[in-house]
Write a protein that holds these residues in place. Sequence first.
Motif, mmCIF file in Angstrom:
data_model
loop_
_atom_site.group_PDB
_atom_site.id
_atom_site.type_symbol
_atom_site.label_atom_id
_atom_site.label_comp_id
_atom_site.label_asym_id
_atom_site.label_seq_id
_atom_site.Cartn_x
_atom_site.Cartn_y
_atom_site.Cartn_z
ATOM 1 N N ARG A 27 37.536 30.012 4.316
ATOM 2 C CA ARG A 27 36.240 30.165 4.941
ATOM 3 C C ARG A 27 36.609 30.940 6.430
ATOM 4 N NH1 ARG A 27 33.516 24.434 5.371
ATOM 5 N NH2 ARG A 27 35.675 23.941 5.268
ATOM 6 N N THR A 28 37.750 30.647 7.005
ATOM 7 C CA THR A 28 38.014 31.412 8.042
ATOM 8 C C THR A 28 38.803 32.669 7.938
ATOM 9 O OG1 THR A 28 40.343 30.227 7.953
ATOM 10 C CG2 THR A 28 38.173 29.142 9.161
ATOM 11 N N VAL A 29 38.261 33.525 6.963
ATOM 12 C CA VAL A 29 38.715 34.620 6.777
ATOM 13 C C VAL A 29 38.566 35.617 7.575
ATOM 14 C CG1 VAL A 29 36.655 35.729 5.607
ATOM 15 C CG2 VAL A 29 38.675 36.783 4.984
ATOM 16 N N ARG A 30 37.568 35.425 8.535
ATOM 17 C CA ARG A 30 37.471 36.404 9.778
ATOM 18 C C ARG A 30 38.550 36.332 10.848
ATOM 19 N NH1 ARG A 30 33.530 32.584 9.983
ATOM 20 N NH2 ARG A 30 31.944 34.240 9.145
ATOM 21 N N THR A 31 39.374 35.335 10.573
ATOM 22 C CA THR A 31 40.744 35.310 11.507
ATOM 23 C C THR A 31 41.971 36.005 10.999
ATOM 24 O OG1 THR A 31 41.453 33.299 10.628
ATOM 25 C CG2 THR A 31 39.655 33.087 12.560
ATOM 26 N N TYR A 32 41.604 36.393 9.708
ATOM 27 C CA TYR A 32 43.005 37.128 9.048
ATOM 28 C C TYR A 32 42.854 38.535 9.226
ATOM 29 C CZ TYR A 32 44.327 32.705 6.824
ATOM 30 O OH TYR A 32 44.812 31.339 6.771
ATOM 31 N N ASN A 33 44.090 39.164 9.478
ATOM 32 C CA ASN A 33 44.431 40.798 9.159
ATOM 33 C C ASN A 33 44.425 40.869 7.677
ATOM 34 O OD1 ASN A 33 44.162 41.377 12.032
ATOM 35 N ND2 ASN A 33 45.815 40.100 12.010
ATOM 36 N N MET A 34 44.016 41.885 7.125
ATOM 37 C CA MET A 34 43.935 42.202 5.693
ATOM 38 C C MET A 34 44.646 43.447 5.426
ATOM 39 S SD MET A 34 42.694 39.199 4.708
ATOM 40 C CE MET A 34 42.564 39.916 2.787
ATOM 41 N N GLY A 35 45.311 43.414 4.379
ATOM 42 C CA GLY A 35 46.040 44.804 3.825
ATOM 43 C C GLY A 35 45.916 44.964 2.315
ATOM 44 N N TRP A 36 46.245 46.133 2.082
ATOM 45 C CA TRP A 36 46.160 46.640 0.696
ATOM 46 C C TRP A 36 47.694 47.203 0.570
ATOM 47 C CZ3 TRP A 36 43.074 45.370 -3.208
ATOM 48 C CH2 TRP A 36 41.772 45.045 -2.965
ATOM 49 N N PHE A 37 48.499 46.658 -0.509
ATOM 50 C CA PHE A 37 49.534 47.384 -0.908
ATOM 51 C C PHE A 37 49.311 47.947 -2.307
ATOM 52 C CE2 PHE A 37 52.562 46.135 2.476
ATOM 53 C CZ PHE A 37 51.393 45.599 3.335
ATOM 54 N N ARG A 38 50.527 48.709 -2.835
ATOM 55 C CA ARG A 38 50.816 49.055 -4.314
ATOM 56 C C ARG A 38 51.903 49.116 -4.828
ATOM 57 N NH1 ARG A 38 48.371 55.264 -3.367
ATOM 58 N NH2 ARG A 38 50.238 56.220 -2.648
ATOM 59 N N GLN A 39 52.089 49.044 -5.728
ATOM 60 C CA GLN A 39 53.618 48.990 -6.353
ATOM 61 C C GLN A 39 53.646 49.925 -7.705
ATOM 62 O OE1 GLN A 39 55.461 45.248 -6.867
ATOM 63 N NE2 GLN A 39 57.724 46.273 -7.148
ATOM 64 N N ALA A 40 54.193 50.886 -7.901
ATOM 65 C CA ALA A 40 54.230 51.710 -9.174
ATOM 66 C C ALA A 40 55.447 51.325 -9.907
ATOM 67 C CB ALA A 40 54.337 53.295 -8.755
#
Length: 123
Positions: A27-40
């Motif tokens: 619920r406290t997602v607003r405090t997290y920095n979020m990223g996307w990564f990928r793996q081929a």
Amino acid sequence: QVQLVESGGGLVQAGGSLRLSCVVSERTVRTYNMGWFRQAPGKEREFVAAIAWNARTTPLYTDSVKGRFTISRDNAKNTVYLQMNSLKTEDTAVYYCAAATVLGVVAGGYNSWGQGTQVTVSS
């Protein structure tokens, strides 16, 4: 433990678009920095994009996706998005959503990960 669930992957032709979503259980997602990564296949996991917890800092992108991908977040919906346009065959990979307390581009700095969603771009 924050739980992350990605969706939106699939098969698309080169030049097409997909939008990935990542729902965060915390619920406290607003405090997290979020990223996307990928793996081929056969390659290391690489950074794609990241957005600060308050979305006020300019998002980070790896050079190969600048101008084509857009990261965004809706804290009211506990969701982070990755809009991918003008897809190329080299974008084919498993895409992972991740959460971190410090915004960055290094996978080791993220302490919660989703299970990944496959994106396949055909020529």
